[in-house]
Design a protein around this motif. Structure first.
Motif, PDB file in Angstrom:
ATOM      1  N   TYR A 431      16.728  23.493 -14.261  1.00  0.00           N
ATOM      2  CA  TYR A 431      17.704  22.021 -14.737  1.00  0.00           C
ATOM      3  C   TYR A 431      17.204  21.781 -16.281  1.00  0.00           C
ATOM      4  CZ  TYR A 431      18.662  21.420  -9.887  1.00  0.00           C
ATOM      5  OH  TYR A 431      19.099  21.088  -8.585  1.00  0.00           O
ATOM      6  N   GLY A 432      17.970  20.501 -16.432  1.00  0.00           N
ATOM      7  CA  GLY A 432      18.064  19.918 -18.084  1.00  0.00           C
ATOM      8  C   GLY A 432      17.546  19.229 -18.498  1.00  0.00           C
ATOM      9  N   PRO A 433      16.458  19.143 -19.693  1.00  0.00           N
ATOM     10  CA  PRO A 433      14.970  18.422 -20.280  1.00  0.00           C
ATOM     11  C   PRO A 433      15.212  16.896 -19.977  1.00  0.00           C
ATOM     12  CG  PRO A 433      16.533  19.629 -21.983  1.00  0.00           C
ATOM     13  CD  PRO A 433      17.277  19.930 -20.277  1.00  0.00           C
ATOM     14  N   LYS A 434      16.462  16.644 -19.530  1.00  0.00           N
ATOM     15  CA  LYS A 434      16.503  14.447 -19.164  1.00  0.00           C
ATOM     16  C   LYS A 434      16.237  13.927 -17.743  1.00  0.00           C
ATOM     17  CE  LYS A 434      20.184  14.711 -22.560  1.00  0.00           C
ATOM     18  NZ  LYS A 434      19.795  13.365 -24.044  1.00  0.00           N
ATOM     19  N   THR A 435      16.086  15.305 -16.822  1.00  0.00           N
ATOM     20  CA  THR A 435      15.494  15.316 -15.874  1.00  0.00           C
ATOM     21  C   THR A 435      14.641  14.443 -15.423  1.00  0.00           C
ATOM     22  OG1 THR A 435      16.545  17.316 -15.063  1.00  0.00           O
ATOM     23  CG2 THR A 435      15.013  16.522 -13.735  1.00  0.00           C
ATOM     24  N   ARG A 436      14.769  13.439 -14.652  1.00  0.00           N
ATOM     25  CA  ARG A 436      13.788  12.602 -14.633  1.00  0.00           C
ATOM     26  C   ARG A 436      12.388  12.886 -14.239  1.00  0.00           C
ATOM     27  NH1 ARG A 436      16.401   7.667 -11.102  1.00  0.00           N
ATOM     28  NH2 ARG A 436      17.607   8.900 -10.653  1.00  0.00           N
ATOM     29  N   GLU A 437      12.149  13.976 -12.985  1.00  0.00           N
ATOM     30  CA  GLU A 437      10.897  14.174 -12.851  1.00  0.00           C
ATOM     31  C   GLU A 437      10.180  14.901 -13.855  1.00  0.00           C
ATOM     32  OE1 GLU A 437      13.674  14.353  -8.843  1.00  0.00           O
ATOM     33  OE2 GLU A 437      14.061  14.558 -11.119  1.00  0.00           O
ATOM     34  N   PHE A 438      10.950  15.641 -14.813  1.00  0.00           N
ATOM     35  CA  PHE A 438      10.684  15.911 -16.040  1.00  0.00           C
ATOM     36  C   PHE A 438       9.368  14.869 -17.239  1.00  0.00           C
ATOM     37  CE2 PHE A 438      13.365  20.112 -15.423  1.00  0.00           C
ATOM     38  CZ  PHE A 438      13.372  20.094 -14.544  1.00  0.00           C
ATOM     39  N   HIS A 439       9.697  13.874 -16.702  1.00  0.00           N
ATOM     40  CA  HIS A 439       9.116  13.353 -17.698  1.00  0.00           C
ATOM     41  C   HIS A 439       8.037  12.414 -17.019  1.00  0.00           C
ATOM     42  CE1 HIS A 439      11.866  13.402 -21.167  1.00  0.00           C
ATOM     43  NE2 HIS A 439      13.887  14.069 -19.612  1.00  0.00           N
TER      44      HIS A 439
END
Length: 703
Positions: A431-439
C-alpha cells in the motif's frame, strides 16, 4: 487507479472494505455544515467520540443562488431557494475555497459516454464524506451520526428538507427501497456491500424509524462503519446506498406488475446517472443530454444541498460538457490544442512521459500543470492468479519462493527511470506511504519492511531460488521448465485496448526482459477487454498487468490484502469470500470449484488466505485502534513472508492535473493536507475537493 479499468457497479460491489480507526483533523479543512459526532464508536447516554470530529461550520445567515436559477424563481418555474435547500445545508469547509462567480461551462474529456470517471466528479450521494486527503471524516447527506457502546448499532441523522433534482423530497425511504427491493432481492442481485456486514460477516438489519433517521444493527461490534460509508462515490461506483423510489419504482415488479422478465436490465439503465437524463440525482449537476459515443452534457441541479461559506448555493459553473474521445493519442492531441478546461490525468491516460509535450503546448492549450501526489502503493502492478485453472502452473504460482524469485529478478531501477522518470519510492508491492496505519506506532517500520521485502534487484539469487524449486532448464533450450518437466510459460495478460505507449505496456516489456534474462519464457498476451473480467473470474487467465494499488488505510481497503471478490490475486477464493453470509455460500459444495456457478473455492486450511481471512475477522470487531493495528501488522507479515502476492514498481509517483487559466478553486498540491490523494477510488478524486466550488474568473468568456 487502473489505466484500463472501466469500473462498474457490480464489479466493485464488495469494494467498500472495513476501515481502521479514529479520524484526526488535518490542516486544510474543517467540518461541513451541521453537527457531527463523526468517527465516534462508543456511546452511553450521549455519543462518545473515539477520535477528533470536525467542528461544524455555522450555517450561513443568508442564502444566495445563481442568476440562472433566480430568473426561474422569478418566472415561477422554481420554488424559492430557501424551499429548495435543507434546513441545514452542507457547507464546504476548505480553507482555500474562495467565494466564486456564477456562470460558464466546463469542457472535459471522457473515454466513453458512460464513463465511471465522470461519476468521480460527484460526491452528492454519499451520507458521509472524506476530507483532508482522507485524514478527516465529515458529514454529507447525513449531518450527524453515533453508535451504542460496543459499536453494534449505528444511527444516522439526515438533513431535513433534502430534495432530489426533480424537486421531490429525499427521505430514508429511498435508502430502504435500495436495501429491501434491490440488495435483499435475490432476483436483482445487487449484492451486499461490506459496510452492511457485521464484524462477523453477517448481514446487518436496516431500519428507518422516520424520514430522516436510519438505524443499522449488527450482531457484532462494527467500529469502522462510518469510514466505510464515506468510501467511493455512492450510487455510481460502488454500493448505491439510495435510489429515487418515486421514480425507480415504476421499473420494479413489486410496484409495477407489467414490467417484463428482463426488468433488471432496464432498471439498471434507468438508474444510471450518466446514461439516463430522467433519473433524479443528489449531485451538483444532472445529466442534460446523452449522445452515445460522442458526448454528455450536464446542467446545474437547482436542489443541490451544498453551499459555500458565504451562503452561495453550489455549483458556481452552469454546466459540464464531457466529450468522448476513445483514442488515447487523439485525446492527448486535443488536450494540447486547448480543447478542454480541466484534465484529470489518471482518467485520460496521462503519464509522466507526457509532461514535456504538455509543457511545450502550454501557450496553445492555455492550461497550467499541477503535479499532485498519486498516493499509489505500486505504480503499474503485476500479479498471478492464485486460482489459475491449470493445476501444475497453479501449484507453482502458489509457492512463495517462485514469486519471490521473480520479484528479485525484476529490474525495478530500470522501470523507475524509464517509466516514472526517477520519481516515487521503489517497492516490492504493498500500500502507499500515505496510508494512515503507516503513520502511527510501528507503522513506518512495518511499511518499510513490506516495501523493501523483495525489492532488491538480485538475478543471481533469483536463479538460485528457482534451481532449488526444480524450475530448471531440463531440455537445454535455454528456458526453464516446471518441476514436472513440462513447459513453463509466464503469460503477461492485459486488455488488448491498453495504451501501447503507456506505463502498463512499458512495464510489461521490462518484465519480459527481466524474466527472459533468467530463463523464464515470458510472453505478452493481449486479451479482449470485454471478456477479460469473466476469464479472470473463471481462473482462465494467468496474470493481470494493467492495474495498481492505492488506499487511505490498510483496513479500509483489504481488497489487496486478501481475496474478497473475484478481480484480484485469487479469483475463485475471492468469489467464495464474496458469498459468505449469503444463501449461496453452502450451495454446490460437491461440485468442482471451477464448474460452480459462479466459480469459487475455499482457501487451503491453514494457508495464507485462510489465515488472512481469520485475522481480518478480528480486525473488523476490534474497537481499540492499537490492537487493531497490531492485527493489521500480522496480516502484512504474511505478505512479507509468503508474498509477494502482487508486485509493484514505485509508490507515490506524481500525477498530472491540468487546469485552464482562469479556473479557480482547484487546489494545488501545497493546499491539500497530504499533497493530494489522486489514485485511490475509496477517496473519490476530484469529488472530495468539491468541483462544484470551481468557478471562472470571467464566466462570460466560457459560455
Amino acid at each position: 487507479m487502473s489505466g484500463s479499468d472501466e469500473l462498474t457497479r457490480r464489479r466493485l460491489l464488495f469494494g467498500a472494505a472495513v476501515v481502521a480507526g479514529s479520524v484526526t483533523l488535518g490542516a486544510c479543512s474543517s467540518g461541513g455544515g451541521g453537527s457531527s459526532t463523526g468517527g465516534g464508536a462508543k456511546q452511553s447516554k450521549a455519543p462518545t467520540k473515539r477520535g477528533s470530529a470536525p467542528k461544524p461550520l455555522a450555517p450561513p445567515r443568508q442564502l444566495k443562488e445563481s442568476p440562472e436559477l433566480a430568473a426561474q424563481v422569478k418566472a415561477g418555474k422554481l420554488p424559492a431557494l430557501k424551499d429548495r435547500l435543507p434546513e441545514k445545508p452542507y457547507v464546504i469547509p476548505h480553507y482555500w475555497a474562495q467565494t466564486g462567480k456564477y456562470g460558464g461551462t466546463l469542457r472535459m474529456a471522457s473515454g466513453s459516454s458512460n464513463d465511471a470517471a465522470i461519476k468521480e466528479y460527484m460526491y452528492g450521494h454519499s451520507p458521509l464524506r472524506w476530507l483532508n486527503d482522507g485524514l478527516t471524516l465529515g458529514p454529507g447527506l447525513a449531518e450527524s451520526w453515533e453508535s451504542n457502546e460496543d459499536a453494534s448499532v449505528w444511527t444516522f441523522h439526515f438533513r431535513k428538507g433534502l430534495k432530489w433534482s426533480d424537486g421531490q423530497k429525499w427521505t430514508t425511504d429511498d435508502i430502504m427501497f435500495w436495501w429491501n427491493d434491490m440488495v435483499l432481492n435475490p432476483e436483482f442481485g445487487e449484492g451486499i456491500p461490506d459496510e452492511a456486514r457485521s464484524g462477523k460477516g453477517t448481514v446487518a438489519k436496516f431500519e428507518a424509524p422516520d424520514e430522516y433517521t436510519l438505524v443499522i444493527t449488527y450482531d457484532a461490534p462494527s467500529p469502522m462503519v462510518p469510514d466505510m460509508i464515506a468510501n467511493w462515490v455512492n450510487r455510481g461506483i460502488a454500493a448505491s446506498w439510495m435510489e429515487p423510489k418515486h421514480y425507480m419504482k415504476q421499473f420494479h415488479p413489486k410496484y409495477n406488475k407489467s414490467v417484463g422478465k428482463d426488468w433488471t436490465t432496464k432498471f439498471d439503465e434507468k438508474r444510471n446517472t450518466v446514461f439516463n437524463p430522467e433519473t433524479p440525482t443528489m449531485g451538483g449537476w444532472q445529466l442534460a443530454t446523452y449522445s452515445e459515443g460522442r458526448a454528455t452534457t450536464w446542467k446545474r441541479n437547482p436542489y443541490y444541498y451544498v453551499v459555500d461559506q458565504a451562503g452561495n448555493q453550489l455549483p458556481y459553473i452552469d454546466g459540464l460538457n464531457f466529450k468522448v474521445v476513445d483514442n488515447i493519442e487523439t485525446r492527448k492531441l486535443q488536450i494540447q490544442s486547448g480543447q478542454f478546461d480541466q484534465v484529470h490525468g489518471p482518467f485520460n491516460s496521462l503519464t509522466l512521459g507526457d509532461i514535456s509535450g504538455l509543457k511545450r503546448s502550454q501557450t496553445k492549450s492555455g492550461m497550467k500543470m499541477l503535479l499532485w501526489d498519486s498516493g499509489s502503493g505500486t505504480g503499474s502492478i503485476f500479479f498471478f492468479n492464485q486460482d489459475y485453472d491449470e493445476p501444475a502452473m497453479r501449484a507453482l504460482i502458489r509457492k512463495p519462493e517462485f514469486r519471490q524469485a521473480l520479484s528479485l529478478a525484476y529490474d525495478r531501477g530500470e522501470a523507475r527511470k524509464s517509466i516514472y522518470f526517477d520519481t516515487g519510492i521503489p517497492t516490492t508491492g504493498g500500500y502507499g506511504p500515505k496510508t494512515r496505519e503507516f503513520h502511527r506506532g510501528n507503522g513506518p517500520q512495518e511499511y518499510k519492511q513490506w516495501r523493501e521485502s523483495w525489492v532488491k534487484f538480485d538475478p543471481e539469487r533469483a536463479k538460485s531460488m528457482l534451481d532449488k524449486l526444480g524450475v530448471v532448464d531440463k531440455d537445454g533450450d535455454g528456458k526453464r521448465e516446471k518441476p514436472d518437466g513440462s513447459k513453463l510459460v509466464v503469460r503477461l495478460n492485459y486488455p488488448a485496448d491498453i495504451d501501447t505507449t503507456g506505463e502498463h505496456m512499458k512495464k510489461n516489456q521490462l518484465l519480459k526482459k527481466s524474466w527472459d534474462a533468467i530463463g523464464i519464457d515470458t510472453r505478452l498476451s493481449p486479451v479482449a477487454p470485454t471478456s477479460f473480467g469473466d476469464q479472470w473470474a473463471q481462473g482462465k487467465l494467468m496474470t493481470t498487468t494493467a492495474w495498481e494499488t492505492s488506499t487511505m488505510s490498510v483496513a479500509a481497503d483489504m481488497l489487496w490484502l486478501m481475496p474478497m471478490e473475484p478481480s484480484r490475486w485469487a479469483s475463485l477464493q475471492g468469489q467464495f469470500y464474496a458469498l459468505r453470509g449469503t444463501p449461496d455460500e453452502k450451495k454446490q459444495l460437491d461440485v468442482d470449484p471451477y464448474k460452480r456457478t459462479p466459480p469459487r473455492a475455499a482457501p487451503e486450511p491453514g494457508g495464507p488466505v485462510d489465515r488472512l481471512w481469520k485475522l481480518a475477522d478480528q480486525v473488523r470487531v476490534e474497537v481499540d485502534q492499537t490492537k487493531r493495528d497490531k492485527l493489521v501488522w500480522d496480516m502484512i507479515r504474511i505478505h512479507i513472508d509468503e508474498g509477494p502476492f502482487f508486485m509493484g514498481v514505485v509508490a507515490n509517483y506524481p500525477q498530472i492535473v491540468l487546469v485552464k487559466d482562469g479556473l479557480r478553486n482547484v487546489p494545488t498540491k501545497e493546499q491539500t493536507a497530504l499533497g493530494g490523494l489522486v489514485n485511490d477510488w475509496h477517496h473519490p478524486t476530484p469529488a472530495a475537493y468539491d468541483p462544484e466550488a470551481w468557478f471562472w474568473d470571467d464566466p462570460k468568456a466560457h459560455v
